[in-house]
Design a protein around this motif. Structure first.
Motif: not given
Length: 213
Positions: A17, A20, A57
């Motif tokens: 995360e 990202m 992802r």
């Protein structure tokens, strides 16, 4: 830094995360991530796990280990086979890493990255083909002594072992490298330099902290 206990699975998700959300500092369309750690910390394992999490992802990922960018044996062993300063300064071909790995993912680069250059087992060039990493992809580099070379990483993770854990988990035949990691601690301070610190003394129970500021 205040370290908090975490599982490897949760840490992988947190790092994914974070990646990202991270933008390249120089405007490059590629993100460059480091997983830095001594061989005893096995940085390739969390690096591959992070790569898988990023692919889930929707990101293209290329994983590069610095073990594929060792210099030829004649240069590595110029001052002997067990010389810590040579290991620190001269074992890894940082020039080739700049040219073949980081250069292609700079702003205006081709995205054609060489995944490895030299096979230490045969002491010959691997002759690997370049791999195209599309814009928006993530270059994930893992290995020891990665910080302190001014490599253009956008996110850095350091796997820290205490001196006692490093000594305990380093193979007997590699104990001669320990002074190189002591020097790394003195000169680079990877625990303070990295964006994310992971304490991995007990491989079953890691702890982590995010550098503030």
């Amino acid at each position: 830094m205040r370290l908090e206990a975490i599982t490897w699975e949760r840490l992988t998700d947190v790092l994914a995360e974070r990646a990202m959300e991270t933008k390249a500092g120089d405007g490059s369309p590629w993100l460059r991530v480091a997983v830095d750690g001594a061989p005893a910390a096995r940085p390739g394992v969390p690096a591959e796990a992070l790569a898988d999490a990023l692919r889930v992802r929707g990101r293209s990922v290329l994983v590069v280990g610095t073990g594929g960018f060792l210099r030829p044996a004649s240069l590595r062993y110029e001052y002997g086979r067990h010389e810590p300063d040579s290991y620190y300064d001269g074992w890894f071909d940082t020039g080739a890493l700049w040219r073949e790995v980081f250069g292609p993912v700079e702003t205006g680069g081709t995205g054609l990255v060489l995944p490895d250059l030299w096979d230490p087992a045969t002491d010959r060039a691997t002759r690997s083909r370049r791999v195209e990493l599309p814009p928006g992809g993530v270059l994930l580099v893992h290995g020891p002594l990665l910080l302190g070379h001014w490599f253009p990483f956008d996110l850095t993770v350091h796997l820290r072992l205490s001196p006692a854990a490093l000594r305990r988990r380093t193979d007997e035949g590699e104990q001669w490298t320990l002074p190189a990691f002591e020097r790394y601690e003195r000169e680079v301070g990877p625990a303070e330099a990295a964006d994310v610190l992971v304490r991995a003394d007990d491989p079953r129970h890691p702890a982590w902290a995010l550098r503030q500021g």
